[in-house]
Design a protein around this motif. Structure first.
Motif, short mmCIF file in Angstrom:
data_model
loop_
_atom_site.label_atom_id
_atom_site.label_comp_id
_atom_site.label_asym_id
_atom_site.label_seq_id
_atom_site.Cartn_x
_atom_site.Cartn_y
_atom_site.Cartn_z
N SER A 72 0.88 -1.17 0.00
CA SER A 72 -0.07 -0.16 0.05
C SER A 72 0.84 1.06 0.05
O SER A 72 1.91 1.42 0.66
N VAL A 112 0.16 -4.43 -6.68
CA VAL A 112 0.97 -5.64 -6.66
C VAL A 112 2.02 -5.65 -7.65
O VAL A 112 1.75 -5.48 -8.91
N ILE A 137 5.39 3.69 1.57
CA ILE A 137 5.27 2.65 1.04
C ILE A 137 5.11 1.41 2.23
O ILE A 137 6.18 1.35 2.93
N ASN A 138 4.40 0.73 2.19
CA ASN A 138 4.12 -0.50 3.14
C ASN A 138 4.08 -1.69 2.17
O ASN A 138 2.96 -1.90 1.70
N ILE A 139 4.93 -2.49 2.63
CA ILE A 139 4.79 -3.79 1.60
C ILE A 139 4.05 -5.00 2.58
O ILE A 139 4.48 -5.19 3.77
N TRP A 140 3.21 -5.50 1.92
CA TRP A 140 2.43 -6.51 2.64
C TRP A 140 2.94 -7.84 2.75
O TRP A 140 3.39 -8.60 1.92
N ASN A 141 2.93 -8.36 4.11
CA ASN A 141 3.31 -9.63 4.50
C ASN A 141 2.20 -10.75 4.99
O ASN A 141 1.71 -10.22 5.74
N THR A 142 1.80 -11.62 4.06
CA THR A 142 1.01 -12.61 4.58
C THR A 142 -0.51 -11.94 4.83
O THR A 142 -0.73 -12.09 6.12
#
Lengths: 157, 161
Positions: A72, A112, A137-142
């Motif tokens: 996000s 994505v 920027i926040n990268i999604w983990n699981t």
């Protein structure tokens, strides 16, 4: 703002069944609601026609398909550059959703990407075209999707 | 995954609710084959769940809140996500790498809803800070165009740029 559509208990039940599985068979829904398949089918048609149901989404294992990084992105804009920013972002093919927001961010984006480099490129091109103030920027983990948590109550139109 | 699997995925991204018979016709195999492949793709964890998309504004919601949560330094992180996963109207929860530790997305009816939710999250012992952005975007759980991201045509277009 679009106005509220009247829905009753059976509509609520139908919505939950289709949130649980968009491919749920009308036969099974009819059985659990105690009404005919035709009645369910007509109700689904109405919910679509009224714009309550807008479509369907298929979630895939993004990592298995090579999309490693849902992220996000929050953007705080300089004043008056919102339109340019939105235009620049909409041209990015990896963007899943873009919405105006208030609070911590002016624009909230979900994308994505196939690599970190791709995210970096997106960021730079957005920055170049839109003169933005701050980008996070926040990268999604699981991520987990608990869609049944949404509280749907009968409403009156 | 072979060519047929890929074609099935492509059809599902086009229309997640397409009957197996229609998918079969489009890619020129039998409906039984599609059904079997679908089941296998599900078992392998490539196909996850599907859901209808809903316009929340039609059923009494004003929009969504994006909650950006920072965990307290000396606490077990999983306590935050475990607690969030059981909260009413919180429908996406994810650990993140970036500015904060956890992002959650919730459907929001009114301001009272928001303050109640934020207070509830602050009570989780492993939570340090909660920041929030609101959007009037009422697509649940994602935009109906969401599936396009997986389309190979989209990829081809991207490669041509």
């Amino acid at each position: 703002m679009s106005s509220t559509v009247g829905i009753d208990e059976i509509d609520v039940k139908i919505l939950y069944e289709l949130i649980r599985d968009a491919r749920a068979e009308l036969k099974g829904i009819a059985k659990s609601c105690g009404v005919s398949v035709t009645a369910i089918s007509n109700r689904v048609k109405r919910l679509r026609a009224k714009g309550v149901i807008t479509g369907a989404a298929q979630f895939m294992n993004m990592a298995r398909l090579g999309y490693l990084h849902p992220a996000s992105v929050g953007i705080k804009l300089n004043s008056s550059q919102e339109l340019q920013a939105i235009k620049a972002i909409k041209e990015q093919t990896r963007v899943i959703s873009l919405s105006r927001s208030i609070g911590k961010e002016d624009l909230s984006i979900l994308l994505v990407a196939k690599s970190i480099e791709e995210i970096d490129n997106l960021k730079q091109s957005i920055r170049k075209q839109a003169g933005l103030n701050r980008i996070t920027i926040n990268i999604w983990n699981t991520p987990s999707f608990n869609l049944e948590n949404v509280d749907i109550q009968p409403t009156r139109a | 995954m072979d060519r047929i699997d890929q074609q099935i995925l492509e059809e599902l991204t086009r229309n997640p609710q397409a009957p197996f018979s229609r998918i079969a016709k489009r890619i020129g195999v039998s409906p039984i084959t599609v059904q079997r492949r679908y089941k296998e793709l599900k078992e392998e964890g490539i196909i996850l769940r599907s859901s209808i998309t809903i316009d929340l504004s039609k059923i009494g919601y004003q929009g969504k809140a994006i909650l950006m949560i920072t965990n307290a330094p000396d606490q077990d992180e999983t306590r935050t996500t475990d607690a969030l996963r059981h909260m009413k109207n919180v429908f996406i929860v994810t650990n993140v790498v970036g500015e904060c530790d956890v992002i959650a997305v919730a459907a929001i009816k009114d301001f009272k809803n928001v303050t109640d939710l934020i207070n509830e999250i602050r009570k989780i012992p492993s939570v340090d800070q909660v920041e929030v952005a609101f959007t009037a975007d009422s697509a649940f759980p994602v935009d109906k165009e969401f599936n396009n991201i997986f389309s190979t045509q989209r990829d081809r277009r991207l490669n041509n740029v």
